[in-house]
Design a protein around this motif. Structure first.
Motif, mmCIF file in Angstrom:
data_model
loop_
_atom_site.group_PDB
_atom_site.id
_atom_site.type_symbol
_atom_site.label_atom_id
_atom_site.label_comp_id
_atom_site.label_asym_id
_atom_site.label_seq_id
_atom_site.Cartn_x
_atom_site.Cartn_y
_atom_site.Cartn_z
ATOM 1 N N ALA A 1 0.916 -1.243 0.023
ATOM 2 C CA ALA A 1 -0.082 0.043 -0.006
ATOM 3 C C ALA A 1 0.588 1.214 0.103
ATOM 4 O O ALA A 1 0.510 2.156 -0.622
ATOM 5 C CB ALA A 1 -0.867 0.019 1.208
ATOM 6 N N GLY A 2 1.748 1.298 1.001
ATOM 7 C CA GLY A 2 2.910 2.272 0.791
ATOM 8 C C GLY A 2 3.461 2.641 -0.378
ATOM 9 O O GLY A 2 3.723 3.799 -1.015
ATOM 10 N N GLU A 3 4.061 1.692 -1.076
ATOM 11 C CA GLU A 3 4.716 1.613 -2.369
ATOM 12 C C GLU A 3 3.630 2.271 -3.486
ATOM 13 O O GLU A 3 3.904 2.931 -4.387
ATOM 14 C CB GLU A 3 5.357 0.302 -2.818
ATOM 15 C CG GLU A 3 6.562 -0.034 -1.855
ATOM 16 C CD GLU A 3 7.106 -1.378 -2.269
ATOM 17 O OE1 GLU A 3 8.440 -1.520 -1.650
ATOM 18 O OE2 GLU A 3 6.497 -2.086 -2.880
ATOM 19 N N ALA A 4 2.233 1.819 -3.329
ATOM 20 C CA ALA A 4 1.311 2.044 -4.350
ATOM 21 C C ALA A 4 1.077 3.665 -4.253
ATOM 22 O O ALA A 4 0.703 4.202 -5.376
ATOM 23 C CB ALA A 4 0.101 1.064 -4.331
ATOM 24 N N ILE A 5 1.001 4.161 -3.191
ATOM 25 C CA ILE A 5 0.657 5.430 -2.752
ATOM 26 C C ILE A 5 1.712 6.494 -3.139
ATOM 27 O O ILE A 5 1.749 7.451 -3.718
ATOM 28 C CB ILE A 5 0.276 5.600 -1.492
ATOM 29 C CG1 ILE A 5 -1.033 5.003 -1.277
ATOM 30 C CG2 ILE A 5 -0.116 7.127 -1.298
ATOM 31 C CD1 ILE A 5 -1.801 4.861 0.141
ATOM 32 N N ALA B 1 -5.373 -7.136 -2.440
ATOM 33 C CA ALA B 1 -5.507 -7.369 -4.082
ATOM 34 C C ALA B 1 -5.630 -5.966 -4.647
ATOM 35 O O ALA B 1 -5.158 -5.754 -5.684
ATOM 36 C CB ALA B 1 -6.869 -8.207 -4.284
ATOM 37 N N LEU B 2 -6.379 -5.044 -4.111
ATOM 38 C CA LEU B 2 -6.416 -3.811 -4.819
ATOM 39 C C LEU B 2 -5.126 -3.339 -4.677
ATOM 40 O O LEU B 2 -4.939 -2.510 -5.744
ATOM 41 C CB LEU B 2 -7.500 -2.740 -3.781
ATOM 42 C CG LEU B 2 -8.919 -3.372 -4.023
ATOM 43 C CD1 LEU B 2 -9.837 -2.429 -3.008
ATOM 44 C CD2 LEU B 2 -9.552 -3.071 -5.400
ATOM 45 N N ALA B 3 -4.308 -3.109 -3.714
ATOM 46 C CA ALA B 3 -3.098 -2.516 -3.728
ATOM 47 C C ALA B 3 -2.173 -2.973 -4.867
ATOM 48 O O ALA B 3 -1.233 -2.287 -5.229
ATOM 49 C CB ALA B 3 -2.494 -2.720 -2.269
ATOM 50 N N LEU B 4 -2.390 -4.329 -5.061
ATOM 51 C CA LEU B 4 -1.755 -4.992 -6.130
ATOM 52 C C LEU B 4 -2.246 -4.651 -7.509
ATOM 53 O O LEU B 4 -1.362 -4.740 -8.471
ATOM 54 C CB LEU B 4 -1.677 -6.510 -6.056
ATOM 55 C CG LEU B 4 -0.828 -7.158 -4.794
ATOM 56 C CD1 LEU B 4 -1.172 -8.437 -4.539
ATOM 57 C CD2 LEU B 4 0.596 -6.974 -5.031
ATOM 58 N N ILE B 5 -3.540 -4.539 -7.664
ATOM 59 C CA ILE B 5 -3.934 -4.454 -9.122
ATOM 60 C C ILE B 5 -3.909 -2.876 -9.360
ATOM 61 O O ILE B 5 -3.803 -2.466 -10.723
ATOM 62 C CB ILE B 5 -5.335 -4.912 -8.831
ATOM 63 C CG1 ILE B 5 -5.491 -6.404 -8.583
ATOM 64 C CG2 ILE B 5 -6.145 -4.575 -10.283
ATOM 65 C CD1 ILE B 5 -6.792 -6.710 -8.357
#
Length: 307
Positions: A225-229, A278-282
């Motif tokens: 999540a942190g990397e995605a944001i 899953a959302l953080a990955l997708i």
């Protein structure tokens, strides 16, 4: 979501930020899939709780909990590096063994710390409500740990550890003792996780044999999540992203479980966790339709000008 739920999510977010940092070290820096954390988290809680009940100073007990977690990480590293057991299997073996070790340490499945002194006890006389004291204490601890870890990863030894995870063969060619570096990284990783377990037990007033279940998923969720944001670039930013990701993850969990219109209960925690991960990955890899439309439009305009 009321104030109590919000501050509770922030408090747990800071505690599990230590887990996220440990997972970041093993998974991202060393490229070592490590499930030991599911055992080293309750190990830290078990060691700290048992020693505190036996009359040991809470800060010394917490330090010894970190040492116990580091030893657990070393066992996994030795199984992999010395005996050639696949890293994932080595960590699973250690995790399974730690379940029995934790039971042996505590003597029973759970211990209560409600009437015992903790690392928070010296600050309770400052007049700060416990509702705010725990998040503030967690923020100070994670700030110190983050600064030390960020500094460590940009030192020469830290650069060697990053090189070991990125390309072990090249690192060995540069004279880096990759086995020792990996063992050190695994020890640090699980030491951080055990610290999280020790603080969790003292902040919540109990240690339980089951508190480590799913710890690896929580840590990965925070990292992802942190990397995605943040769209991380550089280790210092990555460390900050792990902390922020842990807090965001916990706030999302608290919001989902406290939103009456969703009809979710604590029994749905694993489902909510799976959906968030899953959302953080997708989402980071999802195609942006507006960006694609703009690119096509620019392509058409550019082609017309060339003709």
């Amino acid at each position: 979501m009321n104030l109590v739920s919000f501050l509770g999510a922030i408090e747990i977010g800071f505690v599990f930020a230590l887990v996220a940092l440990g997972v970041y070290l093993s998974f991202r820096i060393l490229n070592f899939p490590d499930l030991t954390v599911d055992g080293s988290f309750p190990l830290g809680a078990a060691v700290a709780a048992t020693l505190i009940i036996d009359g040991v100073d809470p800060y010394l007990a917490t330090g010894l909990a970190i040492v116990a977690g580091m030893l657990a990480g070393l066992v996994t590293a030795i199984l992999n590096l010395r005996f050639g057991i696949l890293h994932l299997l080595a960590s699973i073996l250690t995790m399974i063994a730690l379940y029995s070790v934790n039971l042996r340490i505590m003597g029973r499945p759970n211990l209560a710390l409600i009437t015992e002194p903790t690392v928070l006890t010296p600050f309770e006389g400052l007049g700060i409500s416990g509702l705010y004291l725990k998040p503030l204490f967690g923020a100070v601890v994670i700030a110190v740990v983050a600064l030390l870890l960020g500094w460590f990863l940009i030192t020469e030894y830290g650069l060697g550890m990053r090189a070991t995870g990125a390309n072990p063969r090249m690192a060995r060619a540069q004279g880096i003792a990759t086995a020792k570096v990996t063992a050190t990284g695994m020890a640090l990783s699980n030491g951080l996780v055990a610290l999280g377990g020790a603080l969790f037990a003292q902040m919540n007033g109990f240690a339980d044999i089951t508190i480590g279940t799913g710890t690896i998923v929580v840590g990965l969720a925070a990292v992802i999540a942190g990397e995605a944001i943040f769209r991380v670039r550089g280790v210092v930013m990555a460390v900050a992203a792990c902390i922020f990701g842990s807090i965001v993850y916990r706030l999302a969990i608290a919001f989902a479980l406290n939103a009456d219109y969703l009809g979710l209960t604590s029994a749905d925690l694993n489902l909510v966790t799976a959906v968030l991960v899953a959302l953080a990955l997708i989402l980071p890899g999802a195609r942006n339709p507006f960006k694609a439309l703009l690119a096509r439009r620019n392509g058409v305009n550019g082609g017309g000008g060339g003709a």
